[in-house]
Design an enzyme around this catalytic site. Sequence first.
Site, PDB file in Angstrom:
ATOM      1  N   ASP A 128       0.825  -1.208   0.000  1.00 39.21           N
ATOM      2  CA  ASP A 128       0.000   0.000   0.000  1.00 39.21           C
ATOM      3  C   ASP A 128       0.857   1.256   0.000  1.00 39.21           C
ATOM      4  O   ASP A 128       2.065   1.214   0.252  1.00 39.21           O
ATOM      5  CB  ASP A 128      -0.894   0.031   1.251  1.00 39.21           C
ATOM      6  CG  ASP A 128      -1.817  -1.172   1.350  1.00 39.21           C
ATOM      7  OD1 ASP A 128      -2.132  -1.753   0.308  1.00 39.21           O
ATOM      8  OD2 ASP A 128      -2.215  -1.507   2.481  1.00 39.21           O
ATOM      9  N   TYR A 138       6.015 -10.206   6.601  1.00 42.05           N
ATOM     10  CA  TYR A 138       5.821  -8.786   6.860  1.00 42.05           C
ATOM     11  C   TYR A 138       6.141  -8.488   8.326  1.00 42.05           C
ATOM     12  O   TYR A 138       5.911  -9.328   9.200  1.00 42.05           O
ATOM     13  CB  TYR A 138       4.375  -8.357   6.595  1.00 42.05           C
ATOM     14  CG  TYR A 138       4.004  -8.195   5.146  1.00 42.05           C
ATOM     15  CD1 TYR A 138       4.114  -6.963   4.517  1.00 42.05           C
ATOM     16  CD2 TYR A 138       3.514  -9.270   4.397  1.00 42.05           C
ATOM     17  CE1 TYR A 138       3.744  -6.799   3.185  1.00 42.05           C
ATOM     18  CE2 TYR A 138       3.152  -9.115   3.072  1.00 42.05           C
ATOM     19  CZ  TYR A 138       3.269  -7.864   2.471  1.00 42.05           C
ATOM     20  OH  TYR A 138       2.911  -7.709   1.149  1.00 42.05           O
TER      21      TYR A 138
END
Length: 244
Positions: A52, A110
């Site tokens: 994002d 992540y």
Amino acid sequence: MNYRLDIQYDGTRYGGWQKQKDTDNTIQGKIEDVLSRMCETPVTIQGAGRTDAGVHARGQVANAHMDTDKSCEEICAYLNHYLPEDIEILQVRQAAERFHSRLNAREKVYQYRIAAGFHKNVFERKYQCPLHENLDIDAMREAAGFLEGTHDFKSFCSNKKMKKSSIRTLHCIEIQETEQEICITYTGDGFLYNMVRILTGTLIEVGRGVRKSETMTALLESCDRKNAGFTAPARGLTLLEVRY
């Protein structure tokens, strides 16, 4: 020929990884522009993870089919010469013709970093969520245990119109705490839109005492985004590694 690119970037000033029609300020767009100039023909790259806006990467992987006489080392040097200073190509190498950075990925890792303690870290502020709260780490770890495994993670996805399966496997959620930082590391076979950030927001709410860890099972079963926690800020999230 198919090439694999290993990439790192500071996503602070970009509109995310994926190329968009209304802006040229994306990671994919910047790299494609340089490669297209180098090859003197349009080049499209495929990224392993569509991070994002504001999200960073230390181990993003992409692939591109290109017709060039340059060696892998020369391609890498060319890219790094013309790319902005907050995007770096770590390595370029030849890949199998059918290699696809996203479709062939086995695991992604992540990490979400949360600033703890009283003082802000001025040198890490772009890469941490500036929470500065006392959280119940044991409760967060207990909640994380309920979230590990194979589940329908629709409750943790911001894309209401997604028609594909929302079943994913979270192999591990590791939470580490130091005096200045809380790090939550997620390892899974794939992640939905905003999934890591919503998981993080939910775990923060558990750490605040707003939620009970044992409610995670019912939350998963509800398949309703409204029942999950807030979406944690993008700045604290980094794609660490893509495994094949």
